[in-house]
Design an enzyme around this catalytic site. Structure first.
Site, mmCIF file in Angstrom:
data_model
loop_
_atom_site.group_PDB
_atom_site.id
_atom_site.type_symbol
_atom_site.label_atom_id
_atom_site.label_comp_id
_atom_site.label_asym_id
_atom_site.label_seq_id
_atom_site.Cartn_x
_atom_site.Cartn_y
_atom_site.Cartn_z
ATOM 1 N N LYS A 107 7.233 -19.760 3.856
ATOM 2 C CA LYS A 107 7.985 -20.326 4.974
ATOM 3 C C LYS A 107 7.003 -20.770 6.029
ATOM 4 O O LYS A 107 5.879 -20.242 6.104
ATOM 5 C CB LYS A 107 8.942 -19.286 5.576
ATOM 6 C CG LYS A 107 10.126 -19.901 6.280
ATOM 7 C CD LYS A 107 11.208 -20.347 5.309
ATOM 8 C CE LYS A 107 12.371 -20.988 6.022
ATOM 9 N NZ LYS A 107 13.507 -21.194 5.096
HETATM 10 P P1 NAD Z 1 20.185 -27.197 11.073
HETATM 11 O O1 NAD Z 1 19.132 -27.298 12.097
HETATM 12 O O2 NAD Z 1 20.563 -28.414 10.288
HETATM 13 O O3 NAD Z 1 21.538 -26.641 11.734
HETATM 14 C C1 NAD Z 1 21.620 -25.448 12.449
HETATM 15 C C2 NAD Z 1 23.000 -25.407 13.100
HETATM 16 O O4 NAD Z 1 23.185 -24.162 13.742
HETATM 17 C C3 NAD Z 1 23.208 -26.481 14.163
HETATM 18 O O5 NAD Z 1 24.539 -26.957 14.087
HETATM 19 C C4 NAD Z 1 22.996 -25.716 15.463
HETATM 20 O O6 NAD Z 1 23.653 -26.324 16.559
HETATM 21 C C5 NAD Z 1 23.627 -24.399 15.079
HETATM 22 N N1 NAD Z 1 23.231 -23.268 15.899
HETATM 23 C C6 NAD Z 1 22.014 -22.930 16.362
HETATM 24 N N2 NAD Z 1 22.084 -21.805 17.085
HETATM 25 C C7 NAD Z 1 23.377 -21.423 17.076
HETATM 26 C C8 NAD Z 1 24.090 -20.339 17.616
HETATM 27 N N3 NAD Z 1 23.480 -19.431 18.361
HETATM 28 N N4 NAD Z 1 25.411 -20.259 17.379
HETATM 29 C C9 NAD Z 1 26.047 -21.193 16.626
HETATM 30 N N5 NAD Z 1 25.421 -22.234 16.076
HETATM 31 C C10 NAD Z 1 24.118 -22.344 16.301
HETATM 32 O O7 NAD Z 1 19.749 -26.006 10.102
HETATM 33 P P2 NAD Z 1 20.203 -25.742 8.602
HETATM 34 O O8 NAD Z 1 19.226 -26.395 7.711
HETATM 35 O O9 NAD Z 1 21.659 -26.043 8.470
HETATM 36 O O10 NAD Z 1 19.967 -24.166 8.495
HETATM 37 C C11 NAD Z 1 20.945 -23.211 8.898
HETATM 38 C C12 NAD Z 1 20.642 -21.874 8.232
HETATM 39 O O11 NAD Z 1 20.650 -22.044 6.813
HETATM 40 C C13 NAD Z 1 19.274 -21.261 8.545
HETATM 41 O O12 NAD Z 1 19.380 -19.863 8.518
HETATM 42 C C14 NAD Z 1 18.413 -21.735 7.381
HETATM 43 O O13 NAD Z 1 17.276 -20.929 7.172
HETATM 44 C C15 NAD Z 1 19.417 -21.603 6.258
HETATM 45 N N6 NAD Z 1 19.112 -22.378 5.053
HETATM 46 C C16 NAD Z 1 18.912 -23.720 5.106
HETATM 47 C C17 NAD Z 1 18.685 -24.426 3.931
HETATM 48 C C18 NAD Z 1 18.542 -25.925 3.893
HETATM 49 O O14 NAD Z 1 18.504 -26.475 2.790
HETATM 50 N N7 NAD Z 1 18.508 -26.626 5.012
HETATM 51 C C19 NAD Z 1 18.620 -23.736 2.713
HETATM 52 C C20 NAD Z 1 18.836 -22.357 2.693
HETATM 53 C C21 NAD Z 1 19.089 -21.704 3.878
#
Ligand code: NAD
Length: 417
Positions: A107
């Protein structure tokens, strides 16, 4: 701030220590696979639009390389810490092992609020960070991908910078790229669609109807929005969603495609007209059948877990539930499909992208989602049977399976020299 264990690295270690009790492993092997293999911290300057220079701190952690090259996203967020990156890297090791793809976990992250930077500043920062971590990454050694605050454009800059250093185009150094430069069809939706596959399997096991079940989603970024849309598409009623600015609620169900269109234009869910505004704290305690945290770590903790009113939690985010909350959910009979299983669709299609890039031979979207569904379903069934066999929760079952595979690979390779 929630009380209890909120340091993600401590959470990851506690989950690991809990699972290894069920495995008969050499204590030295346990110590070896617990710790990150290597960690890089970089402090680097970036020229801003007004001519000033800002210094940023970033990290790249390789947790384990025994099953193959390392794989894991890059996060841009103001609260990134080395301990958080360590935890996320360790979870990537277990996730890749659980879905049985030949990677270890990694990461990366930069301490920055990307919303405060212009496009050119983001590009400068990404290119300089890529250059700073270039010794750590490569198509055969460590392959980054998007995470919170990064997206396909970020990956395009990363790929281009690495390729400029190499002197030729190295598509396979990164996944989650735009399709015209070697990205995979389906990658953008893969994590959210995978969350739906996991939710659907769990709902079937628990005898819950897909049609009309009430779903609440926290976070409306890449993972949250596609999870919500996919649940909407299988007939469930998504009654509330939120982003960092707050949430929106409609008991009759939100029109998720219309809401996604709204967010594309306005940048947030809160001013969507067909629902009432709610706070992020209230969103988590709305009565529902399926709760999908898809934002950040530590959202379900000992201070709010008693008020969570759901049958099933499917973790789109990494680390959304603290160990104390996990124990309380178990006591209350709420099933939690853990992050390393529920959100593994993203890394699975990243693996497809990497394989396609290395072969310069690309698959149809239909092939991608069929393969993804097969892998997610197999992993879910493996975890469900392990949970039944050992009489443990799904997180412990998933960790047992994942750790056992990494331990087996370590023993087969032997300890060098
Ligand atoms: P992103 O940046 O696209 O979206 C994050 C979202 O969370 C946004 O809508 C933001 O406004 C919201 N957010 C942030 N803080 C918040 C809070 N305190 N309360 C409510 N909403 C809040 O990120 P993502 O890629 O969607 O990742 C989200 C989660 O999924 C993370 O934990 C990431 O590690 C995990 N993840 C992502 C992927 C991927 O392919 N992108 C894969 C596996 C896991």
């Amino acid at each position: 701030m929630a009380s209890g264990t909120t340091n993600p690295w401590h959470m990851a270690l506690e989950q690991f220590n809990n699972a290894v009790q069920y495995l008969e492993l050499d204590p030295g092997i346990i110590d070896f696979i617990r710790l990150p293999k290597r960690e890089l911290t970089v402090n680097f300057p970036v020229k801003m639009d007004d001519g000033s220079v800002n210094v940023y701190t970033g990290y790249r952690v390789h947790h384990n390389t025994v099953r193959g090259p390392t794989k894991g996203g890059i996060r841009y967020h103001q609260d990134v810490t080395l301990d958080e990156v360590r935890a996320l890297a360790m979870w990537m090791t277990w996730k890749c092992s659980l879905v049985n793809i030949p990677y270890g976990g990694a990461k990366g992250g930069i301490i920055v609020d990307p919303r405060l930077l212009s496009m050119s500043e983001l590009e400068n920062m990404t290119r300089r960070f890529t250059s700073e971590i270039s010794l750590f990454i490569g198509p055969d050694s460590d392959i980054p991908a998007p995470d919170v605050g990064t997206n396909p454009q970020t990956m395009a800059w990363l790929m281009d910078t690495y390729s400029m250093h190499a002197g030729y185009t190295v598509n396979a150094v990164v996944t989650g790229k735009p399709v015209p430069i070697g990205g995979s069809l389906g990658r953008a939706d893969a994590t959210g669609v995978g969350v739906m596959f996991a939710a659907r399997q769990a709902m079937q096991k628990l005898g819950m109807p897909l049609e009309g079940s009430r779903v609440v989603v926290q976070g409306f970024g890449n993972v949250g929005s596609v999870s919500a849309r996919s649940m909407h598409e299988i007939g469930s009623r998504v009654t509330a969603v939120s982003d960092v600015y707050g949430g929106i609620y409609n008991e009759d169900g939100l029109d998720i495609p219309a809401l996604m269109e709204h967010v594309r234009k306005s940048g947030k869910v809160t001013d969507y007209p067909k629902g009432e505004e709610i706070s992020n704290a209230d969103l988590l305690t709305i009565p529902c059948d399926v709760l999908i945290p898809a934002a950040l770590e530590n959202q379900i903790h000992q201070d709010n877990v008693g008020r969570i009113d759901t049958k099933l939690i499917v973790e789109g985010a990494n680390g959304p539930t603290t160990p104390e909350a996990d124990r309380m959910l178990r006591e209350r009979g709420i099933v939690a499909v853990p992050d390393i299983l529920a959100n593994a669709g993203g890394v699975t299609v990243s693996y497809f992208e990497w394989v396609q890039g290395l072969q310069s031979f690309f698959w149809s979207e239909k092939e991608i989602f069929e393969r993804l569904e097969r892998i997610m379903t197999t992993a879910f069934e493996d975890c469900w049977s392990m949970a039944e066999r050992k009489n443990v929760d799904m997180r412990t079952a998933a960790s047992i399976l994942a750790i056992a595979r990494v331990a087996e690979a370590t023993e087969l390779r032997g300890i060098y020299p």
